[in-house]
Design a protein around this motif. Structure first.
Motif, mmCIF file in Angstrom:
data_model
loop_
_atom_site.group_PDB
_atom_site.id
_atom_site.type_symbol
_atom_site.label_atom_id
_atom_site.label_comp_id
_atom_site.label_asym_id
_atom_site.label_seq_id
_atom_site.Cartn_x
_atom_site.Cartn_y
_atom_site.Cartn_z
ATOM 1 N N ASN A 74 27.235 38.047 34.479
ATOM 2 C CA ASN A 74 26.702 38.023 33.209
ATOM 3 C C ASN A 74 25.642 39.135 32.872
ATOM 4 O OD1 ASN A 74 26.947 35.264 33.033
ATOM 5 N ND2 ASN A 74 25.265 34.565 34.350
ATOM 6 N N ILE A 75 25.175 39.907 34.017
ATOM 7 C CA ILE A 75 24.256 41.162 33.580
ATOM 8 C C ILE A 75 25.342 42.690 32.966
ATOM 9 C CG2 ILE A 75 24.303 42.312 35.944
ATOM 10 C CD1 ILE A 75 21.509 42.963 35.511
ATOM 11 N N THR A 76 26.642 42.362 33.529
ATOM 12 C CA THR A 76 27.474 43.335 33.149
ATOM 13 C C THR A 76 28.476 43.061 31.735
ATOM 14 O OG1 THR A 76 29.274 42.597 34.577
ATOM 15 C CG2 THR A 76 27.760 44.237 35.525
ATOM 16 N N GLU A 77 28.350 41.765 31.360
ATOM 17 C CA GLU A 77 29.014 41.384 30.148
ATOM 18 C C GLU A 77 28.664 41.965 28.907
ATOM 19 O OE1 GLU A 77 30.497 37.429 27.837
ATOM 20 O OE2 GLU A 77 28.794 37.117 29.521
ATOM 21 N N GLY A 78 29.738 42.787 28.287
ATOM 22 C CA GLY A 78 29.454 43.531 26.993
ATOM 23 C C GLY A 78 28.988 44.987 27.283
ATOM 24 N N ALA A 79 28.826 45.186 28.557
ATOM 25 C CA ALA A 79 28.131 46.475 28.873
ATOM 26 C C ALA A 79 29.070 47.434 29.501
ATOM 27 C CB ALA A 79 27.105 46.196 29.837
ATOM 28 N N ILE A 80 28.964 48.621 29.447
ATOM 29 C CA ILE A 80 29.855 49.807 30.005
ATOM 30 C C ILE A 80 29.514 50.183 31.264
ATOM 31 C CG2 ILE A 80 30.637 52.049 29.810
ATOM 32 C CD1 ILE A 80 29.858 51.979 26.590
ATOM 33 N N PHE A 81 30.239 49.935 32.254
ATOM 34 C CA PHE A 81 30.242 50.049 33.770
ATOM 35 C C PHE A 81 30.159 51.610 33.980
ATOM 36 C CE2 PHE A 81 30.952 48.104 37.812
ATOM 37 C CZ PHE A 81 31.113 49.391 38.728
ATOM 38 N N VAL A 82 28.741 52.069 34.614
ATOM 39 C CA VAL A 82 28.501 53.412 34.824
ATOM 40 C C VAL A 82 28.286 53.439 36.494
ATOM 41 C CG1 VAL A 82 26.981 55.440 34.317
ATOM 42 C CG2 VAL A 82 27.687 53.640 32.485
ATOM 43 N N ALA A 83 28.691 54.452 36.889
ATOM 44 C CA ALA A 83 28.373 55.009 38.445
ATOM 45 C C ALA A 83 28.640 56.486 38.470
ATOM 46 C CB ALA A 83 29.171 53.894 39.235
ATOM 47 N N HIS A 84 28.232 56.660 39.842
ATOM 48 C CA HIS A 84 28.523 58.177 40.147
ATOM 49 C C HIS A 84 29.873 58.101 41.232
ATOM 50 C CE1 HIS A 84 26.905 62.280 40.062
ATOM 51 N NE2 HIS A 84 27.171 62.432 41.415
ATOM 52 N N ASN A 85 30.945 58.445 40.422
ATOM 53 C CA ASN A 85 32.176 58.384 41.035
ATOM 54 C C ASN A 85 32.700 56.923 40.718
ATOM 55 O OD1 ASN A 85 34.676 58.512 42.345
ATOM 56 N ND2 ASN A 85 33.976 58.668 44.330
ATOM 57 N N VAL A 86 32.747 56.659 39.438
ATOM 58 C CA VAL A 86 32.816 55.206 39.123
ATOM 59 C C VAL A 86 34.118 54.429 39.578
ATOM 60 C CG1 VAL A 86 34.094 55.711 37.055
ATOM 61 C CG2 VAL A 86 32.577 53.641 37.096
ATOM 62 N N ASN A 87 34.961 55.051 39.917
ATOM 63 C CA ASN A 87 36.214 54.466 40.404
ATOM 64 C C ASN A 87 36.139 53.645 41.923
ATOM 65 O OD1 ASN A 87 38.016 54.979 38.197
ATOM 66 N ND2 ASN A 87 38.569 57.088 39.203
ATOM 67 N N PHE A 88 35.330 54.406 42.744
ATOM 68 C CA PHE A 88 35.052 53.764 43.941
ATOM 69 C C PHE A 88 34.183 52.498 43.670
ATOM 70 C CE2 PHE A 88 31.883 52.984 47.212
ATOM 71 C CZ PHE A 88 32.718 52.757 48.344
ATOM 72 N N ASP A 89 32.972 52.530 43.010
ATOM 73 C CA ASP A 89 32.130 51.263 42.912
ATOM 74 C C ASP A 89 33.001 50.309 41.854
ATOM 75 O OD1 ASP A 89 29.139 52.229 43.499
ATOM 76 O OD2 ASP A 89 30.303 53.871 42.849
ATOM 77 N N TYR A 90 33.782 50.648 40.948
ATOM 78 C CA TYR A 90 34.600 49.715 40.249
ATOM 79 C C TYR A 90 35.514 48.829 41.194
ATOM 80 C CZ TYR A 90 36.882 47.641 36.222
ATOM 81 O OH TYR A 90 37.270 46.911 35.342
ATOM 82 N N LYS A 91 36.273 49.641 42.158
ATOM 83 C CA LYS A 91 37.298 48.984 42.712
ATOM 84 C C LYS A 91 36.794 48.082 43.901
ATOM 85 C CE LYS A 91 40.825 52.787 42.069
ATOM 86 N NZ LYS A 91 41.265 53.821 42.678
#
Length: 445
Positions: free
Chosen positions: A74-91
Motif C-alpha cells: 500500500n505505501i509503495t503503490e504508485g511510488a518510485i522505489f528509492v534506496a542507497h544501492n537500490v538493487n540490494f533492497d529491491y531484491k
C-alpha cells in the motif's frame, strides 16, 4: 511525483529481512512512514547482530513478512522505489514477496548512482561516508530507520541539484540500465562493452580482478550478472568498480583465454577447481573366445588407457565413430550390452563376428588397426577459428598432441607452413583443463 525511500536489514547470507523502514516523500515533505522489525523465521548470525544490533530475541515477537506485506504494498503503490544501492533492497523485498506467492514491481532509483552523477568528486559513495562529507546527521547507522531517514535527506539534496530533472528522467527511462547497473560502476564503462565473443574482468576499487568470465556476447553476459539474485552475484556486483574485456572472435578462443586468466589472477569470485578432474578411458581386453573388445571405464580404474576423455557422452560418440570407421561390432565395442548379436540403430556395417560369419582373427586385426589409430592422436595441427574482425583469423596450435597457445593473424598474411604462425603465437601452458576444452574440437565430436 511520489517516492518511497527504503532501507532493509537482513540476516546476511540467507537474505531474510529483519527490519524495514519506508519514508514516503513527495519531493518536499515526508508524507507517510512505515517502520517495523520483521521476524525472519531463521537464525540471525552473530556477525550480523554485531553490525545491526538486531538479535533473535528482538525479532521473536515481531510480525512475519506475510503479516506486513499488505502495508508495504500500500505505501509503495504508485511510488518510485528509492534506496542507497537500490538493487540490494529491491531484491530482498521482491524475494520476500515471491516467497508468499506475490509479485512486487516498482520503478527504481539508486541514490548511489544519482550521487555519482549529481554530486561528483567524493572519495566514497557509501552512505556513511557520503553523509559525513555532506554533513547529514546519520543517527542509527545499520538500522533501517536511521539509514532510510539519512537517505531521504540525501535524496532531497539530489532533487535540488541543477541537472536533477534531466538526470532523473534519464534514470527512469525504461530503456536505461541505470537501475540495473552496480552502484559503483560508471554507465560509460558498461556501454563500452562489445556484443562479441571474448572474456571480461570484474575489478574492485583497487583495480584487483575479482571475477573472470567468458561469453559469446560480452555485454549480454555481463548484464545477466546484474540481474542474478544469488548472494554471490549480489556481493560481486556491489564490489565491482570497473569492467575490462578482451575480444576473442570465437567461443573456443574465449574458453582458452578464460582458463589462462583465471589461473593468472585467481579471482576471489571464480571457483578454481581443486578437485581431481574425473576422466573416462577407452581400453581393450580379450575375452575367453579370443575376441578383442573395446570398452570404457573411469580413468583411475584403467591401468593402460588407449585414449582418455572427460565425460561418458564424448566417449560413446567417439566409440561410435571408431566402430563405424573400422567395421567393428557394436556388441564388442560395448555400445550394446546383453545382446546375442549386434543390432545398433545406426552402425550397420559389422561383418558378422557376433554371428560367427567372420573369423576372430580377421575381426581382431581391425580392432588392432583401430587401437593404432586411437594411440596415434599425437600430431601437429592447427585449429582455425573466427577472428576478432572480418580481416583476421584466429588459430590454436597443437604440436605432438600438446597445446602451445593461440594467436591472431591477418587474412592477407602469407602463411605457407605451420611454423610461419610462430610469429603470431601467444604462448600458453598446457594442462588437464585445457585438454578437456580442446578434446571435442580435436576429435571433432
Amino acid at each position: 511525483m511520489i517516492y518511497t525511500i527504503i532501507d532493509v536489514e537482513t540476516t546476511g547470507q540467507s537474505n531474510r529481512m529483519t527490519e524495514i523502514s519506508i519514508f514516503k516523500f513527495n519531493g518536499d515533505t515526508v508524507i507517510d512512514e512505515f517502520t517495523s522489525l520483521i521476524n525472519p523465521e531463521t537464525y540471525i548470525p552473530q556477525h550480523i547482530t554485531a553490525l545491526t544490533g538486531i538479535d533473535d530475541h528482538m525479532v521473536a515477537d515481531a510480525p512475519r513478512f506475510a503479516e506486513v506485506a499488505e502495508d508495504i504494498l500500500n505505501i509503495t503503490e504508485g511510488a518510485i522505489f528509492v534506496a542507497h544501492n537500490v538493487n540490494f533492497d529491491y531484491k530482498v523485498i521482491s524475494g520476500e514477496f515471491s516467497r508468499i506467492g506475490l509479485e512486487f514491481n516498482r520503478k527504481k532509483l539508486c541514490t548511489v548512482r544519482l550521487s555519482r552523477r549529481l554530486l561528483p568528486g567524493h572519495r566514497s559513495y557509501s552512505l556513511g561516508k557520503l553523509c559525513s562529507a555532506l554533513e547529514i546527521n546519520l543517527i542509527g547507522r545499520h538500522r533501517a530507520r536511521g539509514d532510510a531517514e539519512a537517505t531521504t535527506i540525501l535524496f532531497e539534496l539530489l532533487l535540488q541539484q541543477p541537472e536533477a530533472s534531466d538526470v532523473f528522467k534519464e534514470f527512469l527511462n525504461k530503456n536505461s540500465k541505470e537501475a540495473t547497473l552496480p552502484p559503483n560502476l560508471p554507465k560509460e564503462t558498461f556501454e563500452a562493452l562489445p556484443d562479441t565473443a571474448g572474456i571480461y574482468y570484474f575489478k574492485d576499487k583497487k583495480g584487483v580482478v575479482i571475477y573472470v568470465g567468458k561469453a559469446i556476447n560480452i555485454k549480454k553476459r555481463v548484464l545477466s550478472h546484474f540481474y542474478s539474485k544469488t548472494k554471490k552475484a549480489q556481493d560481486m556486483v556491489r564490489e565491482t568498480r570497473d569492467i575490462d574485456f578482451e575480444s576473442s572472435g570465437s567461443e573456443l578462443i574465449a574458453l582458452l583465454m578464460e582458463d589462462a586468466a583465471i589461473k593468472h589472477h585467481f579471482p576471489m569470485y571464480n571457483k578454481v577447481a581443486k578437485r581431481t578432474i574425473q576422466t573416462v578411458a577407452i581400453f581393450s581386453y580379450e575375452d575367453r573366445s579370443g575376441i578383442l573388445h573395446l570398452a570404457s571405464n573411469k580413468g583411475r580404474l584403467t591401468p593402460n588407457p588407449i585414449i582418455t576423455f572427460f565425460n561418458v557422452r564424448d566417449v560413446r560418440s567417439y566409440m561410435e565413430k571408431i566402430c563405424a570407421k573400422h567395421n567393428l561390432c557394436p556388441k564388442y565395442c560395448h555400445l550394446q550390452e546383453a545382446v546375442a548379436e549386434c543390432s545398433h540403430y545406426s552402425i550397420k556395417n559389422c561383418k558378422g563376428v557376433c554371428r560367427n560369419e567372420e573369423s576372430v582373427e580377421a575381426y581382431n586385426n581391425r580392432v588392432l588397426e583401430a587401437i593404432h589409430d586411437m594411440s596415434n592422436q599425437k600430431e601437429d595441427f592447427i585449429l582455425r577459428e573466427k577472428g576478432r574482425n572480418p580481416n583476421e583469423e584466429a588459430f590454436v596450435m597443437i604440436k605432438d598432441g600438446d597445446y602451445l597457445g593461440y594467436g591472431f593473424v591477418d587474412k592477407d598474411s602469407q602463411i605457407n607452413h605451420m611454423d610461419d604462425l610462430n610469429a603470431f603465437l601467444i604462448p600458453q601452458k598446457n594442462s588437464v583443463d585445457i585438454q578437456k576444452i580442446l578434446r571435442p574440437y580435436i576429435l571433432n565430436i
